[in-house]
Design a protein around this motif. Structure first.
Motif, PDB file in Angstrom:
ATOM      1  N   SER A 168      41.437  -5.844 -34.674  1.00  0.00           N
ATOM      2  CA  SER A 168      42.341  -4.727 -34.408  1.00  0.00           C
ATOM      3  C   SER A 168      42.272  -3.655 -35.495  1.00  0.00           C
ATOM      4  CB  SER A 168      43.777  -5.228 -34.257  1.00  0.00           C
ATOM      5  OG  SER A 168      44.232  -5.760 -35.479  1.00  0.00           O
ATOM      6  N   ASP A 169      41.791  -4.016 -36.679  1.00  0.00           N
ATOM      7  CA  ASP A 169      41.627  -3.026 -37.740  1.00  0.00           C
ATOM      8  C   ASP A 169      40.493  -2.069 -37.379  1.00  0.00           C
ATOM      9  OD1 ASP A 169      43.593  -4.360 -39.110  1.00  0.00           O
ATOM     10  OD2 ASP A 169      42.209  -5.409 -40.462  1.00  0.00           O
ATOM     11  N   SER A 170      40.614  -0.848 -37.840  1.00  0.00           N
ATOM     12  CA  SER A 170      39.554   0.120 -37.566  1.00  0.00           C
ATOM     13  C   SER A 170      38.434  -0.040 -38.592  1.00  0.00           C
ATOM     14  CB  SER A 170      40.098   1.546 -37.605  1.00  0.00           C
ATOM     15  OG  SER A 170      40.592   1.838 -38.895  1.00  0.00           O
ATOM     16  N   LEU A 171      37.267   0.407 -38.208  1.00  0.00           N
ATOM     17  CA  LEU A 171      36.099   0.322 -39.084  1.00  0.00           C
ATOM     18  C   LEU A 171      36.281   1.297 -40.237  1.00  0.00           C
ATOM     19  CD1 LEU A 171      33.281  -0.952 -39.352  1.00  0.00           C
ATOM     20  CD2 LEU A 171      32.387   0.998 -38.113  1.00  0.00           C
ATOM     21  N   VAL A 176      26.007  -0.534 -37.893  1.00  0.00           N
ATOM     22  CA  VAL A 176      27.236  -1.262 -38.229  1.00  0.00           C
ATOM     23  C   VAL A 176      28.190  -1.241 -37.036  1.00  0.00           C
ATOM     24  CG1 VAL A 176      29.252  -1.321 -39.745  1.00  0.00           C
ATOM     25  CG2 VAL A 176      27.007  -0.833 -40.691  1.00  0.00           C
ATOM     26  N   GLU A 177      28.347  -0.068 -36.414  1.00  0.00           N
ATOM     27  CA  GLU A 177      29.251   0.035 -35.268  1.00  0.00           C
ATOM     28  C   GLU A 177      28.785  -0.836 -34.112  1.00  0.00           C
ATOM     29  OE1 GLU A 177      29.599   4.152 -34.254  1.00  0.00           O
ATOM     30  OE2 GLU A 177      30.491   4.672 -36.185  1.00  0.00           O
ATOM     31  N   GLY A 178      27.489  -0.891 -33.889  1.00  0.00           N
ATOM     32  CA  GLY A 178      26.957  -1.735 -32.825  1.00  0.00           C
ATOM     33  C   GLY A 178      27.209  -3.212 -33.084  1.00  0.00           C
ATOM     34  N   LEU A 179      26.994  -3.662 -34.323  1.00  0.00           N
ATOM     35  CA  LEU A 179      27.250  -5.064 -34.658  1.00  0.00           C
ATOM     36  C   LEU A 179      28.736  -5.401 -34.577  1.00  0.00           C
ATOM     37  CD1 LEU A 179      24.738  -5.534 -37.605  1.00  0.00           C
ATOM     38  CD2 LEU A 179      24.658  -6.661 -35.380  1.00  0.00           C
ATOM     39  N   VAL A 180      29.590  -4.476 -35.010  1.00  0.00           N
ATOM     40  CA  VAL A 180      31.038  -4.698 -34.924  1.00  0.00           C
ATOM     41  C   VAL A 180      31.451  -4.790 -33.455  1.00  0.00           C
ATOM     42  CG1 VAL A 180      33.285  -3.603 -35.321  1.00  0.00           C
ATOM     43  CG2 VAL A 180      31.626  -3.726 -37.163  1.00  0.00           C
ATOM     44  N   ARG A 181      30.896  -3.920 -32.614  1.00  0.00           N
ATOM     45  CA  ARG A 181      31.207  -3.949 -31.187  1.00  0.00           C
ATOM     46  C   ARG A 181      30.784  -5.286 -30.568  1.00  0.00           C
ATOM     47  NH1 ARG A 181      27.950  -0.203 -29.305  1.00  0.00           N
ATOM     48  NH2 ARG A 181      29.033   1.378 -30.501  1.00  0.00           N
ATOM     49  N   LEU A 182      29.590  -5.773 -30.937  1.00  0.00           N
ATOM     50  CA  LEU A 182      29.121  -7.064 -30.437  1.00  0.00           C
ATOM     51  C   LEU A 182      30.043  -8.196 -30.884  1.00  0.00           C
ATOM     52  CD1 LEU A 182      25.243  -6.948 -30.920  1.00  0.00           C
ATOM     53  CD2 LEU A 182      26.472  -7.257 -28.778  1.00  0.00           C
ATOM     54  N   LEU A 183      30.409  -8.194 -32.159  1.00  0.00           N
ATOM     55  CA  LEU A 183      31.279  -9.257 -32.677  1.00  0.00           C
ATOM     56  C   LEU A 183      32.653  -9.227 -32.010  1.00  0.00           C
ATOM     57  CD1 LEU A 183      30.348  -9.206 -36.461  1.00  0.00           C
ATOM     58  CD2 LEU A 183      29.888 -11.029 -34.828  1.00  0.00           C
ATOM     59  N   ARG A 184      33.189  -8.037 -31.789  1.00  0.00           N
ATOM     60  CA  ARG A 184      34.482  -7.939 -31.109  1.00  0.00           C
ATOM     61  C   ARG A 184      34.392  -8.467 -29.682  1.00  0.00           C
ATOM     62  NH1 ARG A 184      36.348  -1.969 -33.368  1.00  0.00           N
ATOM     63  NH2 ARG A 184      37.073  -2.714 -35.402  1.00  0.00           N
ATOM     64  N   GLY A 185      33.277  -8.220 -29.011  1.00  0.00           N
ATOM     65  CA  GLY A 185      33.084  -8.759 -27.664  1.00  0.00           C
ATOM     66  C   GLY A 185      33.019 -10.278 -27.676  1.00  0.00           C
ATOM     67  N   HIS A 186      32.333 -10.820 -28.677  1.00  0.00           N
ATOM     68  CA  HIS A 186      32.258 -12.276 -28.789  1.00  0.00           C
ATOM     69  C   HIS A 186      33.630 -12.874 -29.081  1.00  0.00           C
ATOM     70  CE1 HIS A 186      27.996 -12.239 -28.389  1.00  0.00           C
ATOM     71  NE2 HIS A 186      27.770 -11.665 -29.556  1.00  0.00           N
ATOM     72  N   VAL A 187      34.410 -12.195 -29.888  1.00  0.00           N
ATOM     73  CA  VAL A 187      35.765 -12.684 -30.196  1.00  0.00           C
ATOM     74  C   VAL A 187      36.604 -12.703 -28.922  1.00  0.00           C
ATOM     75  CG1 VAL A 187      37.915 -12.109 -31.397  1.00  0.00           C
ATOM     76  CG2 VAL A 187      35.736 -12.040 -32.624  1.00  0.00           C
ATOM     77  N   ALA A 188      36.465 -11.687 -28.090  1.00  0.00           N
ATOM     78  CA  ALA A 188      37.218 -11.658 -26.830  1.00  0.00           C
ATOM     79  C   ALA A 188      36.803 -12.814 -25.926  1.00  0.00           C
ATOM     80  CB  ALA A 188      37.011 -10.328 -26.125  1.00  0.00           C
ATOM     81  N   GLN A 189      35.511 -13.093 -25.849  1.00  0.00           N
ATOM     82  CA  GLN A 189      35.019 -14.183 -25.002  1.00  0.00           C
ATOM     83  C   GLN A 189      35.440 -15.550 -25.552  1.00  0.00           C
ATOM     84  OE1 GLN A 189      30.877 -13.282 -25.056  1.00  0.00           O
ATOM     85  NE2 GLN A 189      30.999 -11.914 -23.291  1.00  0.00           N
ATOM     86  N   SER A 241      22.166   2.155 -40.938  1.00  0.00           N
ATOM     87  CA  SER A 241      22.963   3.320 -40.549  1.00  0.00           C
ATOM     88  C   SER A 241      24.355   2.895 -40.092  1.00  0.00           C
ATOM     89  CB  SER A 241      22.263   4.083 -39.415  1.00  0.00           C
ATOM     90  OG  SER A 241      22.245   3.290 -38.248  1.00  0.00           O
ATOM     91  N   ALA A 242      25.231   3.892 -39.996  1.00  0.00           N
ATOM     92  CA  ALA A 242      26.591   3.630 -39.525  1.00  0.00           C
ATOM     93  C   ALA A 242      26.576   3.202 -38.067  1.00  0.00           C
ATOM     94  CB  ALA A 242      27.453   4.875 -39.701  1.00  0.00           C
ATOM     95  N   ALA A 243      25.601   3.688 -37.286  1.00  0.00           N
ATOM     96  CA  ALA A 243      25.491   3.300 -35.877  1.00  0.00           C
ATOM     97  C   ALA A 243      25.137   1.820 -35.749  1.00  0.00           C
ATOM     98  CB  ALA A 243      24.450   4.160 -35.177  1.00  0.00           C
TER      99      ALA A 243
END
Length: 165
Positions: A92-95, A59-72, A55-57
């Protein structure tokens, strides 16, 4: 049931009372290594046995996790590093909308995160740290095993060379 105020009593006294958790005064669990956590998330996306998110949810959850890891991981990398800049640009690109474009974006972000993880693991140029001086690398398990084996062998040779009385 009455609770004792004596700190020497059972530390888990509150845990047994009506399903409450342990007292807040206990030490928090140690923080996980950011590289290990990021590698687990990247494996969820890029692993051979991992299926595409349904589902799209997801994908959004995995993208959110990856973005958090990138910040850390970005906090442990010198600013201006090519791997960091590439990954931050993707973050910075949107999904994108749609089934295929969103999955492609997810895979690209996971690959860029994997590249950033590799950079952080090998101690890229100028990782940010509060400590000054040289940092020692953590030895691998096989190095420790070899050192223990050599120490035991040396002790055995020494014990065998001592004359018996």
């Amino acid at each position: 049931m009455r609770l004792s105020l004596d700190p020497r009593r059972d530390r888990n006294q509150l845990a047994s009372v009506r399903g409450r958790r342990a007292p807040v005064t206990e030490a928090p669990a140690p923080e996980r290594d950011h590289v290990v956590a990021a590698s687990e998330t990247v494996t969820l996306v890029l692993g051979e046995d991992s299926p595409l998110p349904e589902s799209a949810a997801d994908v959004e959850g995995l993208v959110r996790l990856l973005r958090g890891h990138v910040a850390q991981l970005g906090a442990r990398t010198a600013p201006g590093t090519p791997a960091l800049l590439r990954t931050q640009q993707l973050c910075s690109d949107s999904l994108p909308e749609g089934f295929i474009p969103s999955r492609v974006y997810l895979v690209r972000l996971a690959e860029a995160t994997q590249e950033l993880m590799a950079h952080v693991e090998r101690g890229g140029p100028g990782p940010i740290s509060m400590e000054s001086g040289r940092r020692w690398r953590k030895p691998t398990v096989n190095v420790l095993r070899g050192a223990v084996f050599a120490l035991v062998l040396a002790c055995l040779v020494f014990a065998a060379s001592v004359p018996r009385t």
